[in-house]
Scaffold this motif. Sequence first.
Motif, PDB file in Angstrom:
ATOM      1  N   THR A   1     -43.829  14.299   3.244  1.00  0.00           N
ATOM      2  CA  THR A   1     -44.549  15.279   4.117  1.00  0.00           C
ATOM      3  C   THR A   1     -43.634  16.172   4.565  1.00  0.00           C
ATOM      4  O   THR A   1     -43.633  17.443   4.866  1.00  0.00           O
ATOM      5  CB  THR A   1     -45.528  14.541   5.000  1.00  0.00           C
TER       6      THR A   1
ATOM      7  N   PHE B   1     -42.185  18.787   2.253  1.00  0.00           N
ATOM      8  CA  PHE B   1     -43.115  19.633   2.207  1.00  0.00           C
ATOM      9  C   PHE B   1     -42.899  20.732   3.111  1.00  0.00           C
ATOM     10  O   PHE B   1     -43.294  21.833   2.931  1.00  0.00           O
ATOM     11  CB  PHE B   1     -44.394  19.158   1.856  1.00  0.00           C
TER      12      PHE B   1
ATOM     13  N   VAL C   1     -47.967  25.376  -0.823  1.00  0.00           N
ATOM     14  CA  VAL C   1     -47.556  23.874  -1.062  1.00  0.00           C
ATOM     15  C   VAL C   1     -48.486  23.083  -0.322  1.00  0.00           C
ATOM     16  O   VAL C   1     -49.217  22.012  -0.784  1.00  0.00           O
ATOM     17  CB  VAL C   1     -46.178  23.432  -0.992  1.00  0.00           C
ATOM     18  N   ARG C   2     -48.665  23.303   1.003  1.00  0.00           N
ATOM     19  CA  ARG C   2     -49.707  22.807   1.752  1.00  0.00           C
ATOM     20  C   ARG C   2     -51.071  22.967   1.417  1.00  0.00           C
ATOM     21  O   ARG C   2     -51.933  21.888   1.251  1.00  0.00           O
ATOM     22  CB  ARG C   2     -49.512  22.972   3.344  1.00  0.00           C
TER      23      ARG C   2
ATOM     24  N   ARG D   1     -45.802  21.426  -5.711  1.00  0.00           N
ATOM     25  CA  ARG D   1     -46.020  20.178  -4.918  1.00  0.00           C
ATOM     26  C   ARG D   1     -46.094  18.811  -5.710  1.00  0.00           C
ATOM     27  O   ARG D   1     -45.573  17.807  -5.278  1.00  0.00           O
ATOM     28  CB  ARG D   1     -47.391  20.105  -4.503  1.00  0.00           C
TER      29      ARG D   1
END
Length: 177
Positions: A79, A82, A96-97, A155
């Motif tokens: 996380t 990311f 990406v989130r 991702r």
Amino acid sequence: MSAATATVAGLLSAALALSALGWRVRRRRLVAALTLVLLATAALLAALWTGEAPSARWSVALVVLTGALAVAGGGPVTTAVFSLVDGRGPDETGSVRRAAEVLRGGAWIGALERAAIFVSIAAGWPEGIAITLALKGLGRYPELRHQERPGIAERFLIGTFVSVLWAASCAGVMLLT
């Protein structure tokens, strides 16, 4: 038990506790960085370890600690990566989130992936890594094939690489001890 064994076990325990906390707090980058430092310190100490080997009980404890850290620690670390990739804070949304909405179940899949990779390395069966990654790729193929939203393939790749590297690092510490 030697002082080195106790120190490595303490570092791994602290990293595991911090990783568990990392699933709940907003400052995941800090938690991930501290967890990484603790794992690296344990690895360095284990690599420099010149004393007697730990007892069978402590060896089992170290395997369990590194295995649990491989599974639990990978989520906050992934996380954090990311959020670095998106270049945004944890409350903002980037491509990406937003791709996480399509790739549902990523946290569970990542945890199972890290467990399978750790066990494959611990068992000395590198083919297990290839099988794990092939199954993950096949399972995600429909989402990856349809590029309705930007960032889905990125991702998937970033999460997979971070997850694999984290599990392999934890397995490496286990092998050093």
